[in-house]
Enzyme design. Sequence first.
Site, PDB file in Angstrom:
ATOM      1  N   SER A 192       0.832  -1.199   0.000  1.00 30.07           N
ATOM      2  CA  SER A 192       0.000   0.000   0.000  1.00 30.07           C
ATOM      3  C   SER A 192       0.875   1.261   0.000  1.00 30.07           C
ATOM      4  O   SER A 192       1.643   1.485  -0.934  1.00 30.07           O
ATOM      5  CB  SER A 192      -0.960  -0.046   1.191  1.00 30.07           C
ATOM      6  OG  SER A 192      -1.949   0.938   1.090  1.00 30.07           O
ATOM      7  N   ASP A 288     -10.242  -3.546  -4.859  1.00 27.61           N
ATOM      8  CA  ASP A 288      -9.377  -2.566  -4.206  1.00 27.61           C
ATOM      9  C   ASP A 288      -9.452  -1.242  -4.956  1.00 27.61           C
ATOM     10  O   ASP A 288      -9.219  -1.202  -6.175  1.00 27.61           O
ATOM     11  CB  ASP A 288      -7.932  -3.088  -4.205  1.00 27.61           C
ATOM     12  CG  ASP A 288      -6.956  -2.172  -3.470  1.00 27.61           C
ATOM     13  OD1 ASP A 288      -7.361  -1.081  -3.026  1.00 27.61           O
ATOM     14  OD2 ASP A 288      -5.776  -2.551  -3.356  1.00 27.61           O
ATOM     15  N   HIS A 318      -7.954  -5.069  -0.596  1.00 29.76           N
ATOM     16  CA  HIS A 318      -6.784  -4.336  -0.135  1.00 29.76           C
ATOM     17  C   HIS A 318      -6.415  -4.769   1.282  1.00 29.76           C
ATOM     18  O   HIS A 318      -7.281  -4.953   2.128  1.00 29.76           O
ATOM     19  CB  HIS A 318      -7.093  -2.840  -0.150  1.00 29.76           C
ATOM     20  CG  HIS A 318      -5.915  -1.976   0.157  1.00 29.76           C
ATOM     21  ND1 HIS A 318      -5.039  -1.538  -0.811  1.00 29.76           N
ATOM     22  CD2 HIS A 318      -5.455  -1.463   1.328  1.00 29.76           C
ATOM     23  CE1 HIS A 318      -4.102  -0.797  -0.255  1.00 29.76           C
ATOM     24  NE2 HIS A 318      -4.328  -0.741   1.048  1.00 29.76           N
TER      25      HIS A 318
END
Length: 351
Positions: A192, A288, A318
């Site tokens: 991320s 996501d 995610h």
Amino acid sequence: MAKIEQKLQAAVVSGVFALPSPVRRLLAGKPIRLDDQELALDAQLLLKLQKLAGQEGLSATTPEAARIAMSNAPVRNGSMPGVVVAERTIPAEHGSLPARIYRPRELTETGPLLVFLHGGGWVIGDVDTHDDLCRFLAKHAGIRVLSVDYRLAPEHRFPAAFEDSLAAYRWAVDNAAELGSSADAIAIGGDSAGGNLAASVALHATREGAQKPVFQLLLYPATDATARRRSRDLFGNGGFLLTDHDMTWFMDHYEPDVDKRADPRLSPLLAEDHGDLPTAYVVTCGFDPLRDEGEAYARVLADAGVPVIARRFSDLIHGFANLRPVSQRFEEALFEIVGTTRAALELTKKP
């Protein structure tokens, strides 16, 4: 009391995920299909439990509240046999960075080292929240992993996290032998926001003519802070862990000045030149909001001649790498990731 509550919640979550598949399906509800994809049962069940607990995303009323919530998540494992762990301190211009190095117990020879940068929107997360993931990477990829605590926003805004990440990578290169590696066998990775930092460090190290990473592991990375893509509209408000509000909240804390968000240190997708960057393994998730910008980055790298492995787990959400302890499906995906990482690093070894 918080620790007791966390353990109780973890026991409940583990018990629910241990139920037979038909029962889990009954609890999760009808399958969710969107954009020609079907959400994994375990992902749907986890999201249902999160909703029942009154949690809609990763942000909160304050950064401190969001950090506490992430630290107290009931899905963390806490230990993994066969991994040797040691605390380190990395010198930086502003002081020092806490870090943690992981090594499979049986690994004694010199080998690759992965500098890992945790996710959390540049606002939350630390080496503890990503301890299970780093242990798993070290043990099953058969490598050393150096996890780094960089400064967080809003106390330290952009480019503080990037500067700390770059300093940590340079330190690893300079101290490779002491870390059990060599300067030409240092990889960079993250999930991320950590994937964003890893991509930016790889880009900067290559352009400055320094020792560039041998490999970059980018797990559902943020790559462009200037554009809103289709996946954000599709999945940002559907209760898929990372929300549209979360993304705005994180970015406003990290870099509130919209005019500065095109900086390649924050938006590596917008760099003028992506040529000669390290081999990249770009992992995205079907459900996501960050999916499309991660895949756009994989295409840009490939178009520039960079060897790229692009893998979309179409049924996942995610942050699944941090959810491994509760779900066989999440762990299956992680085993594929470590297998590919191990193979890619083997191919980078010099004869």
